[in-house]
Enzyme design. Structure first.
Site, short mmCIF file in Angstrom:
data_model
loop_
_atom_site.label_atom_id
_atom_site.label_comp_id
_atom_site.label_asym_id
_atom_site.label_seq_id
_atom_site.Cartn_x
_atom_site.Cartn_y
_atom_site.Cartn_z
N TYR A 145 0.74 -1.07 0.15
CA TYR A 145 0.03 -0.20 -0.04
C TYR A 145 0.93 1.08 -0.03
O TYR A 145 0.26 2.32 -0.42
CB TYR A 145 -0.86 0.09 1.26
CG TYR A 145 -2.09 -0.97 1.05
CD1 TYR A 145 -2.20 -1.94 0.16
CD2 TYR A 145 -2.91 -1.18 2.17
CE1 TYR A 145 -2.89 -2.92 0.06
CE2 TYR A 145 -3.94 -2.12 2.24
CZ TYR A 145 -4.14 -2.93 1.15
OH TYR A 145 -5.00 -4.04 1.15
N LYS A 198 2.81 -15.60 3.36
CA LYS A 198 2.87 -16.36 2.27
C LYS A 198 4.34 -16.69 1.84
O LYS A 198 4.86 -16.29 0.67
CB LYS A 198 2.02 -15.74 1.23
CG LYS A 198 1.73 -16.27 -0.10
CD LYS A 198 0.75 -17.43 0.15
CE LYS A 198 0.45 -18.11 -1.03
NZ LYS A 198 -0.17 -19.46 -0.99
N ASP A 230 -3.72 -18.16 2.71
CA ASP A 230 -4.60 -18.53 2.03
C ASP A 230 -5.40 -19.57 3.06
O ASP A 230 -6.59 -19.71 3.21
CB ASP A 230 -4.33 -19.32 0.84
CG ASP A 230 -3.18 -20.09 0.81
OD1 ASP A 230 -2.30 -19.83 1.76
OD2 ASP A 230 -2.72 -20.64 -0.23
N ASP A 254 -5.55 -6.42 6.08
CA ASP A 254 -6.80 -5.80 5.48
C ASP A 254 -7.67 -6.50 5.10
O ASP A 254 -8.95 -6.22 5.70
CB ASP A 254 -6.50 -5.01 4.22
CG ASP A 254 -7.47 -4.06 3.82
OD1 ASP A 254 -8.38 -3.82 4.59
OD2 ASP A 254 -7.08 -3.56 2.62
N ASP A 258 -11.44 -8.06 7.69
CA ASP A 258 -12.84 -7.94 7.28
C ASP A 258 -13.53 -9.20 7.23
O ASP A 258 -14.65 -9.47 7.75
CB ASP A 258 -12.81 -7.31 5.71
CG ASP A 258 -12.94 -6.11 5.61
OD1 ASP A 258 -12.90 -5.17 6.73
OD2 ASP A 258 -13.33 -5.64 4.56
#
Ligand code: NAD
Length: 368
Positions: A145, A198, A230, A254, A258
């Site tokens: 980001y 990851k 994942d 992020d 959620d």
């Protein structure tokens, strides 16, 4: 003896922001009365209201007041009115700006499902058991980001040679400090921490894993594990009760926060904290400004009220006062009171369906 003073800046913002922050301020003031503190509360503007009244989403005066405070309580910002301004300013720019100005690099998002509100989770009762309590610690200022952005000279989706990239870059310093936040949080909870990355594909994640392997040795009292992102996304819906604290990068956090918030049910119940190196922090509900219900006495103020115990614990060092607010909210829920978003017509007593103001008053009354 003079009362101990705390300076709190509130940023009610837009939409339901003013409705819900008002309820949290009532709770703070009542704690001041009961426990003998002087809470000096200063309201400042940020977001759409600041664009309208000050010409920009984050006025300098707001930054200065926040920097001079002990803690900041934010409602929410944004709304369709400010979505396409000609100068490119947006209410959400204020949000990124204040996080940057206060140098906040750790975002703590508890995903708590209260046993009384099991019906608000989309997961089956046998998966949820008697409730959920997960804390996701997300790195907030690094990764793609904020990494170098690049694209081919002409940004043209019709041209197959056109490209764009965002750099996922982390330093050992950045990884180490967020891991420390995660471990210290785990020590205050159930002493379990899962580092999510990851590392089977990403170099940046390989560094995360290597730093994690070193840092975890400093916390022998915390049971550690690691998980590919994942798999974590899957485990959060399959067996969320295995998690205590999850610590992860900006982009993974992020997405996972959620997901965890949905697993935990209503967004009207979930608080968050953003922290930096010192004690100054920014506290806010995870939901947005809900323009559809603004000013209608329909918003659930509990996410904002529950941001206050986080503020008390992480910024003000008021532990028993924080526990008192958590308990008051629990008592109000146990007594059957619900705002519309957490009300279930088959399970709940219709006479105990309340509005924003009433819910705030009930928590104030339940404080001891
Ligand atoms: P939202 O969270 O505002 O609303 C989503 C849905 O949840 C709506 O139906 C809303 O009525 C409901 N809801 C949200 N909070 C509630 C509460 N406390 N009680 C009861 N119901 C509640 O998300 P959105 O509609 O995508 O965004 C609206 C605006 O908020 C946009 O401008 C968006 O950019 C902004 N936003 C701001 C923040 C922030 O300030 N941190 C976060 C997310 C979105």
């Amino acid at each position: 003896m003079a009362k101990k003073t705390f300076n709190i800046v509130t940023l009610p913002g837009d939409g339901i922001g003013p409705d819900i922050v008002k309820q949290a301020v009532k709770v703070i003031n009542r704690i001041g009365e009961i426990y003998g503190y002087d809470f000096k509360i200063t309201e400042k503007r940020m977001g759409g209201i600041a664009i309208d009244m000050d010409g920009c989403s984050l006025p300098q005066d707001t930054i200065d007041a926040a920097l001079a405070s002990d803690a900041v309580l934010l409602g929410a910002v944004g709304g369709p009115k400010w979505d396409n301004l000609p100068n490119g300013d947006r209410p959400e720019k204020g949000l990124l700006g204040i996080r940057g100005a206060l140098k906040l690099y750790a975002n703590l998002r508890p995903a708590v499902l209260y046993p009384q509100l099991q019906h608000t989770s989309p997961l089956k009762a046998e998966i949820i058991g008697d409730g959920l309590d997960i804390l996701v610690v997300r790195e907030l200022t690094g990764g793609m980001y904020f990494g170098e952005k690049a694209n081919s000279p002409k940004f043209n989706p019709e041209n197959k040679d056109c490209w764009a990239s965002d750099l996922e870059k982390y330093s050992v310093f950045e990884i180490e400090r967020i891991l420390k936040t995660g471990f210290e949080a785990a020590q205050k909870r159930n002493h379990k921490l899962c580092c999510v990355h990851k590392a089977n594909v990403l170099e940046s994640s390989r560094l995360w894993r290597a730093v994690f392997d070193r840092v975890k040795k400093n916390y022998p009292d915390v049971e550690t594990s690691e998980m590919y992102v994942d798999n974590c996304a899957m485990q959060l819906v399959r067996n969320p009760r295995q998690f205590d604290v999850i610590v992860t990068s900006n982009i993974f956090g992020d997405i996972l926060t959620d997901e965890a918030s949905q697993v935990a049910g209503s967004i009207g119940m979930l608080a968050s904290a953003s922290l930096g190196a010192g004690t100054l922090g920014l506290y806010e509900p995870i939901h947005g400004s809900a323009p559809d219900i603004a000013g209608k006495n329909l918003a659930n103020p509990l996410a904002t009220i529950l941001s206050v115990p986080m503020m008390f614990r992480y910024s003000l060092g008021l532990m028993k006062e924080a526990d008192a607010i958590d308990k008051a909210v629990m008592d109000v829920l146990n007594a059957g009171y619900r705002t519309g978003d957490i009300f279930n017509k088959d399970l709940d007593d219709a006479s105990k369906k309340v509005g924003t103001e009433e819910m705030g008053d009930l928590v104030v009354k339940a404080l001891k």
